[in-house]
Each structure stands twice: as C-alpha cells, then as structure tokens.
Design an enzyme around this catalytic site. Sequence first.
Site, mmCIF file in Angstrom:
data_model
loop_
_atom_site.group_PDB
_atom_site.id
_atom_site.type_symbol
_atom_site.label_atom_id
_atom_site.label_comp_id
_atom_site.label_asym_id
_atom_site.label_seq_id
_atom_site.Cartn_x
_atom_site.Cartn_y
_atom_site.Cartn_z
ATOM 1 N N LEU A 187 -17.963 2.791 -74.725
ATOM 2 C CA LEU A 187 -16.541 2.866 -74.392
ATOM 3 C C LEU A 187 -16.323 3.382 -72.979
ATOM 4 C CD1 LEU A 187 -15.149 4.070 -77.813
ATOM 5 C CD2 LEU A 187 -14.958 1.803 -76.791
ATOM 6 N N HIS A 441 3.925 27.505 -69.022
ATOM 7 C CA HIS A 441 4.813 26.349 -69.009
ATOM 8 C C HIS A 441 5.046 25.919 -67.576
ATOM 9 C CE1 HIS A 441 8.028 23.673 -70.143
ATOM 10 N NE2 HIS A 441 8.766 24.187 -69.178
#
Length: 462
Positions: A187, A441
Amino acid sequence: MAANKHDLVIIGGGPGGYVAAIRAARLGLDTACVENAPALGGTCLRVGCIPSKALLESSERYWEAANEFNRHGIKIGQLELDLATMLKRKDGVVRTLTKGIDGLFKKYGVTRYEGVGSIPIAGRVRVEGKDAGELETTHTIIATGSKSATLPGVEFDGDRVGTSTEALSYTEAPKHLVVIGAGYIGLELGAVWRRLGSEVTVLEYLDRILPGMDSEMAAEAHKAFEKQGLAFQLSCKVTGVKTKKKGCEVAVEGADPIACDRVLVAVGRVPNTDGLGLDEAGVKRDDKGFVRVDERFQTNVKGVYAIGDVIGGPLLAHKAEEEGVACVEGIVKGYGHIDYDSIPGVVYTHPEIASVGRTEDQLREEGISYKKGVFPFMANGRARALNDTNGQVKILADEHSDRVLGVHIIGPRAGDLIAEAAVAMAFGASSEDLAYTSHAHPTLAEAIKEAALAVHDSQIHI
Ligand code: NAI
C-alpha cells in the site's frame, strides 16, 4: 590472524543491531557490530522505512500541488515531475542517516566490521568480506532481520519483477504497476507510484486489505485508496508472473491474466538467517525459520541471543530497537523491559493508519467486553484548517475497568498521534484519564480526547 576480543558482538547493523550496540557500549561493554553492507542502518534505513517515507513525502507534495493547492487559493502554472531529483533527495536522506550511525558508533566506541558474520561455535564470530577475520566474544546477538518472501511461480528478475528495493528506485513511473499483497509495503509503495502517475492494481489473496489491522479502519482505508485511483482485486490468487519483451503478465486463478509493465511483490517477509551457520552452532529455529529465544532473548545456545525480525512477531523497526535494548540491559543488569502490548503499527499512506493494542475484532474473538468511543476528524478544527478531514479516532476501553485496550486512528498524522495512545497504554491509563487531560487547541490530538470522551458518551464537538 589472532582473534580480536570483545564482550559483545552483534551480527547485523539494522535498527535492532545498531541500537543494541550503542546501548551496550554506553553500558560499558566492549562492543562490535558486524554488517555486510557498506552502510549501517539495515533494511529500514537503506531500502525500507526511510527511503519509502522520503518518497511518500515527495509524492504527496506532488499530488497536493496537482489536486489540492487550488482549494487553498494557490495557483501554479504547468506542474512538472522531476523524478531524478526526487530519487536523489531520497538517496541523500538515506546517506545522511546511515552516515549518522557511523558517527554514533565512533562517539560511543562501537567497533565496526564490514563483512558477513557467522557463528562457527558459541563465543566466536567469523567475518568474511572486507574485514575478514575471527572474533572472540562473551556474548553474541543475532540481529540479521528479514528479507522479502517469494511466491511460487514468481521469480524476481531484479528489474521488472521485484521487491520494495526495486520499487524505491524505478527511474520512471510505470504505466501500469501490479502490486501483489495489500499489506504495509504494497500500500505504501503502491500509493507512491499512483501519485506519480502510474495506474496501480493491487492483488490481495484475502478478502480485505491490511490483515491484522482493525477491520473497520481497513475498510475505511480501502475506500480512501480507491478514491485515489488505486484498483483492488481481493480474494485473488496469483499463480505466476511471466516476463515478456515489453512488460509482464500476471496470471491469477479464475480470471484473465493482467498485463503490466512492472510487478512489486509484497507478500510478507521471512527471517534472514542465510550463511549464519546456525546449524553449525546448534541454534534452534521454529518451523517458519525464526530463531527461537527465551524471555531474555537467549537462544538455546548459552551466550547467543537474537532480536528483531529474525525472531518473528511484528516485523517493525521500533520493535527490534526495544528488543535490542532489553536484551543488552538483560545481559548487563540482569533485567530488561519490553511491553509488547503498547507497540504501535503505522501505515504511512494518506490517510495514515495507526494502531496500538487490541483491535475490535480481537476483543470480540477473545470475548472481552469493551466500550467504544469514536470521533471523526471532520469535526476537528485543525483537520478542517489543514483541509484533511478524512478519518477518525477509535478508542476501545475495558467495559468494567475503563482501561484502554486499543486505539486505532485513520487520518492526518495518525502515525504521530498514536504515540500518545501508546504512552497511555504503557501506563495503564483509563479512557477517562485521556478524556480529562488537556489537549492543546487547535490540534489534531484533540480528536483523541474527544474519542475518549465519547467512550462515556460525553463528547463535545459532535
Ligand atoms: P504484510 O504481511 O504487511 O502484507 C502482505 C500481504 O500480502 C497480506 O495482505 C497477505 O494477505 C498478502 N498475500 C500473501 N500472499 C499473497 C498472494 N499469494 N497473493 C496475494 N496476496 C498475498 O507484508 P509486507 O507488506 O510485505 O510487509 C512486510 C513487513 O514489513 C510487514 O510485517 C510490516 O510490518 C513491515 N513493514 C512495516 C512498515 C511500516 O511500519 N510502516 C512499512 C513496510 C513494511
């Protein structure tokens, strides 16, 4: 020539061997490393993990330039692929890193012998090649790794029909590349050549891709790869490959042969014990050829140890490194530690797929009751800003104790994100521990916190 004496001789200079050598030297052992290739670093650094990641990065940038830049409001003129420069950069990355190990050996006083090492008898290592001679040693570690497995009816010709080694250096993008095996190697390298313009067909014997990975994650990956233009034929048995004047033909059971110009065989790897003289030394192997060791990595022959791919388990560089360190610490201190339950696995495609601990399939099979929390990157602010929202984080925790049993991530930078999950699992964390830890964040890591909150149906952003 009189035998040179060492406390420890390691045969193999890959991630298992060279890391063990540095740790041993730092713990005060007179250490030597025998490696046949001129460059240290083993398969991983020379023809595996590192060059493939270099090409994955370059090809992804090319793909992004062609398909994604416009969404960021970036217009470019005629896009052109300069494959020669791409390959040169890859070779440069490899050179810098392998030279770096030479430097580390010098810094920590590891003696390096270039040649093929073998064990005529416990306590001796014979070197054949550039630094030919006989070494006397108290301890020996076999760290010779693995090599590509072959298939009946398929012969490598080192050119059109080859392994990952050849696929890292094709001088032009094949028109049609057939990849046999939908595992890690197939892959990753299939993705590289697809992005660089090849038609890629992946043939897989099983009815799914990425066996061993969480089946839900593998199914999501399958869809994403198909969208990128990789073609899959599952439940497909390859019976042979013929090389023709122009290109090759892959024969598959019950269907028409597939014409292509190159074939990459990626159907797993087998232990590399060629020429080691294990029978002479009396070192036992299992029925698959992997060297058998005890919990201290010692073989049935006293003083002879083995680590890494050559002893089986997940054939991963970082697993070999952990074993190398644990083995050496066991020799020097009498104990060494390795936590097999918290070894992550990563497939560096796009999206990346990363996993640590048990899969949902395993938990079901083992009859362990679990709770599950899922959070999609679609609802993560940073993923939105990156324009990379495919995928999700899945956390599996014990139904009763809440201890994290497995974490599976498909999505942007999953390979880096999984480290947090591995640390949590190594410390026996609960999903609540993850949920109540502040995550900066806006970061992708917030998806882990949210998935942990979702285990308790307390997620905020979805
Ligand atoms: P693999 O074991 O990951 O996958 C081999 C695939 O080939 C499997 O899906 C298997 O079902 C399939 N297969 C086997 N026989 C077949 C046949 N006759 N016809 C069609 N399909 C067949 O092995 P792979 O990709 O060769 O990688 C070897 C090792 O290298 C792996 O164990 C992996 O852990 C390691 N590796 C790790 C990487 C990473 O950490 N990112 C990258 C590359 C390799």
